[in-house]
Design a protein around this motif. Structure first.
Motif, PDB file in Angstrom:
ATOM      1  N   SER A  82      26.839  71.472  65.419  1.00  0.00           N
ATOM      2  CA  SER A  82      25.946  70.325  65.595  1.00  0.00           C
ATOM      3  C   SER A  82      24.965  70.642  66.715  1.00  0.00           C
ATOM      4  CB  SER A  82      26.737  69.070  65.966  1.00  0.00           C
ATOM      5  OG  SER A  82      27.744  68.818  65.013  1.00  0.00           O
ATOM      6  N   TYR A  83      23.686  70.492  66.416  1.00  0.00           N
ATOM      7  CA  TYR A  83      22.642  70.736  67.414  1.00  0.00           C
ATOM      8  C   TYR A  83      22.046  69.404  67.847  1.00  0.00           C
ATOM      9  CZ  TYR A  83      18.317  72.015  69.647  1.00  0.00           C
ATOM     10  OH  TYR A  83      17.297  72.134  70.552  1.00  0.00           O
ATOM     11  N   ILE A  84      21.870  69.249  69.163  1.00  0.00           N
ATOM     12  CA  ILE A  84      21.261  68.037  69.711  1.00  0.00           C
ATOM     13  C   ILE A  84      20.278  68.470  70.790  1.00  0.00           C
ATOM     14  CG2 ILE A  84      21.691  65.851  70.915  1.00  0.00           C
ATOM     15  CD1 ILE A  84      24.630  66.110  69.830  1.00  0.00           C
ATOM     16  N   ALA A  85      19.076  67.915  70.735  1.00  0.00           N
ATOM     17  CA  ALA A  85      18.097  68.188  71.782  1.00  0.00           C
ATOM     18  C   ALA A  85      18.495  67.419  73.043  1.00  0.00           C
ATOM     19  CB  ALA A  85      16.700  67.776  71.327  1.00  0.00           C
ATOM     20  N   VAL A  86      18.422  68.093  74.172  1.00  0.00           N
ATOM     21  CA  VAL A  86      18.766  67.461  75.448  1.00  0.00           C
ATOM     22  C   VAL A  86      17.548  66.672  75.930  1.00  0.00           C
ATOM     23  CG1 VAL A  86      19.390  67.881  77.865  1.00  0.00           C
ATOM     24  CG2 VAL A  86      20.415  69.263  76.035  1.00  0.00           C
ATOM     25  N   LEU A 150      24.386  72.830  71.659  1.00  0.00           N
ATOM     26  CA  LEU A 150      25.027  73.171  70.393  1.00  0.00           C
ATOM     27  C   LEU A 150      26.531  73.046  70.584  1.00  0.00           C
ATOM     28  CD1 LEU A 150      24.594  74.343  67.474  1.00  0.00           C
ATOM     29  CD2 LEU A 150      25.048  76.577  68.492  1.00  0.00           C
ATOM     30  N   THR A 151      27.171  72.348  69.674  1.00  0.00           N
ATOM     31  CA  THR A 151      28.619  72.185  69.723  1.00  0.00           C
ATOM     32  C   THR A 151      29.229  72.650  68.409  1.00  0.00           C
ATOM     33  OG1 THR A 151      30.420  70.614  70.121  1.00  0.00           O
ATOM     34  CG2 THR A 151      28.500  69.771  68.991  1.00  0.00           C
ATOM     35  N   GLY A 152      30.465  73.110  68.480  1.00  0.00           N
ATOM     36  CA  GLY A 152      31.147  73.584  67.283  1.00  0.00           C
ATOM     37  C   GLY A 152      32.604  73.151  67.271  1.00  0.00           C
ATOM     38  N   SER A 153      33.110  72.913  66.057  1.00  0.00           N
ATOM     39  CA  SER A 153      34.505  72.509  65.858  1.00  0.00           C
ATOM     40  C   SER A 153      35.056  73.254  64.654  1.00  0.00           C
ATOM     41  CB  SER A 153      34.607  71.008  65.588  1.00  0.00           C
ATOM     42  OG  SER A 153      34.054  70.266  66.637  1.00  0.00           O
ATOM     43  N   LEU A 154      36.220  73.848  64.816  1.00  0.00           N
ATOM     44  CA  LEU A 154      36.864  74.590  63.737  1.00  0.00           C
ATOM     45  C   LEU A 154      37.933  73.728  63.085  1.00  0.00           C
ATOM     46  CD1 LEU A 154      37.481  77.177  62.140  1.00  0.00           C
ATOM     47  CD2 LEU A 154      38.972  77.876  64.043  1.00  0.00           C
ATOM     48  N   TYR A 155      37.823  73.572  61.769  1.00  0.00           N
ATOM     49  CA  TYR A 155      38.812  72.819  60.989  1.00  0.00           C
ATOM     50  C   TYR A 155      39.209  73.628  59.764  1.00  0.00           C
ATOM     51  CZ  TYR A 155      37.715  68.617  63.668  1.00  0.00           C
ATOM     52  OH  TYR A 155      37.545  67.714  64.684  1.00  0.00           O
ATOM     53  N   PHE A 156      40.453  73.452  59.338  1.00  0.00           N
ATOM     54  CA  PHE A 156      40.930  74.073  58.104  1.00  0.00           C
ATOM     55  C   PHE A 156      41.189  72.984  57.083  1.00  0.00           C
ATOM     56  CE2 PHE A 156      41.653  77.306  61.216  1.00  0.00           C
ATOM     57  CZ  PHE A 156      41.330  78.464  60.535  1.00  0.00           C
ATOM     58  N   ASN A 157      40.985  73.322  55.828  1.00  0.00           N
ATOM     59  CA  ASN A 157      41.177  72.371  54.737  1.00  0.00           C
ATOM     60  C   ASN A 157      42.639  72.383  54.290  1.00  0.00           C
ATOM     61  OD1 ASN A 157      38.354  71.888  54.735  1.00  0.00           O
ATOM     62  ND2 ASN A 157      38.067  73.723  53.504  1.00  0.00           N
ATOM     63  N   ALA A 158      43.512  72.138  55.239  1.00  0.00           N
ATOM     64  CA  ALA A 158      44.949  72.130  54.970  1.00  0.00           C
ATOM     65  C   ALA A 158      45.628  71.291  56.037  1.00  0.00           C
ATOM     66  CB  ALA A 158      45.498  73.558  55.011  1.00  0.00           C
ATOM     67  N   LYS A 159      46.833  70.862  55.725  1.00  0.00           N
ATOM     68  CA  LYS A 159      47.618  70.129  56.715  1.00  0.00           C
ATOM     69  C   LYS A 159      47.862  71.060  57.904  1.00  0.00           C
ATOM     70  CE  LYS A 159      51.926  67.670  57.382  1.00  0.00           C
ATOM     71  NZ  LYS A 159      53.216  67.295  56.828  1.00  0.00           N
ATOM     72  N   PRO A 160      47.631  70.583  59.134  1.00  0.00           N
ATOM     73  CA  PRO A 160      47.784  71.463  60.286  1.00  0.00           C
ATOM     74  C   PRO A 160      49.205  71.997  60.439  1.00  0.00           C
ATOM     75  CG  PRO A 160      46.755  69.374  60.926  1.00  0.00           C
ATOM     76  CD  PRO A 160      47.213  69.240  59.509  1.00  0.00           C
ATOM     77  N   ASN A 161      49.351  73.281  60.311  1.00  0.00           N
ATOM     78  CA  ASN A 161      50.607  73.973  60.554  1.00  0.00           C
ATOM     79  C   ASN A 161      50.236  75.259  61.278  1.00  0.00           C
ATOM     80  OD1 ASN A 161      52.973  75.423  60.588  1.00  0.00           O
ATOM     81  ND2 ASN A 161      53.557  74.886  58.505  1.00  0.00           N
TER      82      ASN A 161
END
Length: 187
Positions: A82-86, A150-161
């Motif tokens: 996600s990009y955001i102008a300051v 700029l911010t980033g988040s890592l997600y997986f398309n699975a139940k967290p294990n």
């Protein structure tokens, strides 16, 4: 009748003795051997006010306002950028990222923050490595403190294990490091 009972008992006892003549050995632990392709990086080209090198395994899914997802189909994961102008709101932006990151503390075993600084490129930020069965395994933000965020988040398309996704998490964390280290702002 007594002969039948004694005969049955002797037969059952004989079967029991015969069946127990082998040694019992514990089953060895089994581990998945997951091998991922060697990462090849290339500069990401776009009209956004930033550029970076990305793993060619990742597929760019552009969104509005220079937001994008880096999809990892082979790993079933997504790095959301996600990009955001300051505009005088840097403290609020950093606070929002930290709040989002620490919302995972309920399920996380550990959240390890690491400061990043590259004064030559004007890139400063923080990387949060999340361990445990949290929804996101990594969060980060980078900024020049005056124009870009700029911010980033890592997600997986699975139940967290965490045990199951650990190899994929480590693979993408290397990509996050390359992304941050190669990040350049355009004016």
């Amino acid at each position: 009748m007594k002969i039948i009972n004694y005969a049955s008992i002797i037969l059952l006892f004989s079967i029991f003795l015969i069946s127990c003549d082998g040694e019992v050995l514990p089953k060895p632990k089994g581990f998945l051997r997951l091998e991922y392709p060697t990462a090849n990086y290339a500069k990401m080209q776009s009209s956004c006010p930033y550029s970076f090198e990305k793993n060619q395994l990742a597929v760019i899914d552009p969104k509005q306002n220079c937001w994008m997802n880096l999809e990892y189909p082979a790993l079933n994961g997504t790095l959301h950028l996600s990009y955001i102008a300051v505009d005088g709101n840097i403290e609020k932006l950093i606070e929002d990222v930290q709040k989002l990151t620490y919302e995972h503390a309920v399920k996380a075993d550990n959240i390890d923050p690491t400061v990043y600084e590259n004064a030559e490129q004007g890139v400063y930020g923080m990387v949060y490595e999340v361990e445990g069965n949290a929804a996101s395994q990594a969060q980060f933000y980078v900024t020049d403190s005056t124009k870009h965020f700029l911010t980033g988040s890592l997600y997986f398309n699975a139940k967290p294990n965490y045990d199951s996704i650990y190899p994929a998490v480590n693979y993408i964390k290397k990509d996050i490091r390359v992304l941050i280290e190669s990040l350049k702002w355009s004016n």
